[in-house]
Design an enzyme around this catalytic site. Sequence first.
Site, short mmCIF file in Angstrom:
data_model
loop_
_atom_site.label_atom_id
_atom_site.label_comp_id
_atom_site.label_asym_id
_atom_site.label_seq_id
_atom_site.Cartn_x
_atom_site.Cartn_y
_atom_site.Cartn_z
N ASP A 101 7.07 8.54 -4.42
CA ASP A 101 7.07 7.45 -5.40
C ASP A 101 7.26 7.99 -6.82
O ASP A 101 6.84 9.10 -7.13
CB ASP A 101 5.75 6.67 -5.29
N ASN A 106 10.98 -2.92 0.20
CA ASN A 106 12.02 -2.43 -0.72
C ASN A 106 13.34 -3.21 -0.58
O ASN A 106 14.18 -3.19 -1.48
CB ASN A 106 12.29 -0.93 -0.52
#
Length: 248
Positions: free
Chosen positions: A18, A66
Site C-alpha cells: 500500500d 479496487n
Amino acid sequence: MMDVDLRKLPRHIAVIMDGNGRWARKHAMGRISGHKKGAEAVRITVRTCREIGIKVLTLYAFSTENWLRPDNEVQALMHLLEEYLRSELHEMLENGIRLTTIGDTEALKEPFKGILRETMAKTSHNREMTLNLALSYGGRDEIIAAIQKLVQDVHSGKLQPQEISKDLFPNYLYTTGLPDPDLLIRTSGEYRISNFLLWQSAYTEFYFTDVLWPDFNREELFRAIAEFQRRERRFGLTSDQIQEEQTS
Ligand code: IPE
Ligand code: IPE
Ligand code: MG
C-alpha cells in the site's frame, strides 16, 4: 543481512503493498507513476525472498474493492501487471519460481488473463518458491465462494455436514495447498487488513511500517523478518508451554 536468522525464516510471507498513490503525490507525480515504481519494489521483494529461501510469497496486488477506482487507474494497473509477468517469466523459470493466484481471476480481462494463465502453466513445475498473486481478491468473497462449493458437495452427497471442520474448510479456499501466512507486512502506515486473507491470518504475525510501498526494499524486508523472529508465537498457549515445546 541485518539480524535475519536464515534458519528461522517465515515459511509464508504475505504483503499488503500500500501507498503507491501517496508516494506519487509526495513526488508530485500522477498515481500511475506510483504504481510503476511499486512494480520495481515487487521485483526487489520477489528476488530477495527467493534468494534467502522464503517458500511462499503472497502479494496483494488488486482487491475486489479496487475495481471501483477510476477506469484509467484500473486499466493502468492491469497493464503493469501484464508487463510484470512478461518481463519476469524468464527469471521465474531460471529461479524455480511457480506463479499462482488467489481471487476471482475470471473477472480479469484479456490479454492479461491469457498471459496470467500462460505464465502459471509454464511455471507450474517450479518448486523453489511460490509467488502467489492476489488478484481481484477479497477475503469475504473467498469465504462465500468456499461455502457455495461446500454446499454443492453436501447436496451431491459427496460430503456429510458433520464432516465440515476447521481442517476441511481451507480445502475450499483459494489458498488450498498453501500454508497460512506466518508474517503479514503492510506498508504505508495503515493499520487494517482491508479484506485480505481473513481466514488464513488467524495466527499470523502482523508487521506495519510507515514506508510507502514504492520505497520498500531489501533492508525493509529484512527489518520485517528480524522483527518477526523476535516475536514469540504462542497460539493461545502460555510462554512456558512454548519454551518447553522448543526444548523437547
Ligand atoms: C497500493 O497503493 C496499490 C493498490 C491498491 C493497487 P494505493 O494505490 O492504494 O496507494 P494509496 O493508498 O492511494 O497511497
Ligand atoms: C489494499 O490496499 C489492497 C491492495 C494493496 C491491493 P487499499 O489501498 O485498497 O486499501 P484501503 O482502501 O486503504 O483499505
Ligand atoms: Mg491504498
